[in-house]
Write an enzyme that holds these catalytic residues in place. Sequence first.
Site, mmCIF file in Angstrom:
data_model
loop_
_atom_site.group_PDB
_atom_site.id
_atom_site.type_symbol
_atom_site.label_atom_id
_atom_site.label_comp_id
_atom_site.label_asym_id
_atom_site.label_seq_id
_atom_site.Cartn_x
_atom_site.Cartn_y
_atom_site.Cartn_z
ATOM 1 N N GLY A 71 21.662 40.230 73.320
ATOM 2 C CA GLY A 71 20.781 39.179 73.417
ATOM 3 C C GLY A 71 19.239 39.120 73.310
ATOM 4 N N ASN A 151 20.480 32.446 83.942
ATOM 5 C CA ASN A 151 21.371 33.633 84.281
ATOM 6 C C ASN A 151 21.389 34.041 85.903
ATOM 7 O OD1 ASN A 151 18.691 34.044 83.175
ATOM 8 N ND2 ASN A 151 18.584 35.915 84.383
ATOM 9 N N GLN A 179 24.335 33.446 78.443
ATOM 10 C CA GLN A 179 25.130 33.281 79.631
ATOM 11 C C GLN A 179 26.230 32.299 79.771
ATOM 12 O OE1 GLN A 179 25.478 35.058 82.362
ATOM 13 N NE2 GLN A 179 23.576 36.318 82.096
ATOM 14 N N HIS A 201 27.890 41.608 75.855
ATOM 15 C CA HIS A 201 28.488 42.122 77.268
ATOM 16 C C HIS A 201 28.491 41.357 78.509
ATOM 17 C CE1 HIS A 201 24.434 43.066 79.579
ATOM 18 N NE2 HIS A 201 24.050 42.599 78.193
ATOM 19 N N CYS A 322 11.982 43.786 94.937
ATOM 20 C CA CYS A 322 10.712 44.796 95.396
ATOM 21 C C CYS A 322 9.747 44.986 94.828
ATOM 22 C CB CYS A 322 11.497 45.624 96.348
ATOM 23 S SG CYS A 322 10.914 46.353 97.838
#
Length: 373
Positions: A71, A151, A179, A201, A322
Amino acid sequence: MRPIYLDYNASTPIDPSVAVAMRPFLDEAFGNPSSEHWAGTSAKAALEKARAQVASLLGCEPNEIVFTSGGSEANNLAITGTFFALNRKGAHIITSAIEHPAVLAPCRFLERLGGSVTYLPVDRTGRVDPEDVRRAITAQTILISVMHANNEVGTIQPIEEIGAIAKEHGIRFHTDAAQSVGKIMTKVDKLGVDLLTIAGHKLYAPKGVGALYVRRGVELEPLVHGAGHELGRRAGTESVLLATGLGAACALVQDLTPMERIRTLRDRFWQALQDRFCDRVVLNGHNTERLPNTLNVSFVDKVGADLLRQLDGVAASTGSACHSDRIELSPVLAAMNVPERIGMGAIRFSLGRHTTSSEIDDVVARLAKIASP
Ligand SMILES: Cc1ncc(COP(=O)(O)O)c(C=O)c1O
């Protein structure tokens, strides 16, 4: 604890039928599809069969399909390839603030090369207003790129309306459908797109393969220059192995009926969370215009990453990341103006063909234990 996989938007397992289709290309069928002899002709036939399977899913001609490494490459080829092909006309691109980095990063790269980019806002559900697209168009606009479905939250964009506006103004229109392919309808003429990205995938094919639909007559500068593979759009000997996997996966997901079971499971999951958590759980994304497998939920005043850690063995994603020692809201949730105390507690559960109702019951029961106030 048995492992439970609820992260199909990150990646799907390879379907057994896809693996079977690929097997010969790991063994005896090694020919180069560009070779003139018997080994080449059978490889070429397999490559073209795969191309036809991808085209059939998208409702286009096989020669409008370019195989890529996934993608990200398809998005880069669509955006950068347009920029270099059309820079006589202008250098303005319209996109949205909630695109995948594989769209946002090439846009930022082109800004460094003198391009200008409008990043459209989205509403609280993650939708772009087509009228904002219309207002952003200038005489310099060469491309509109708005993703089909997001997504993180699964929100589906009004692609047909944006496509109509693009056509009215004669502007090329790209959608990142990584997606949505295999989850909802993705026929290119119905959507009104000139370029469309798919990623293997996400639809039960291997990682490292994807495709770009390129409407006939649309000129693109290749990213990879070399010999004339893929009708001169992407140099490099094609991986018949990976293309065959993508083709078989496209044939598999032509039938969208399995999505109905997944949608029902997903809705049961959401209902069960509402029953247990009432107003301490919030849905992120559009209520109805949303991928049928995606449930992005926030546990109010919690931190999604902490909850996931406690849900040991459950594979899902958080809506926060994070950065050094600070937790930051994902750019998608931030663009949707999700308040911090809600956004921090976001978890994306994405279901797939192998998800069972007992797995959902298990996760709900475990969440009820760990996320109670
Ligand atoms: C919407 C979207 N676009 C593009 C990509 C990138 O695809 P790939 O991993 O095949 O490069 C992804 C993968 O996460 C995605 O979700």
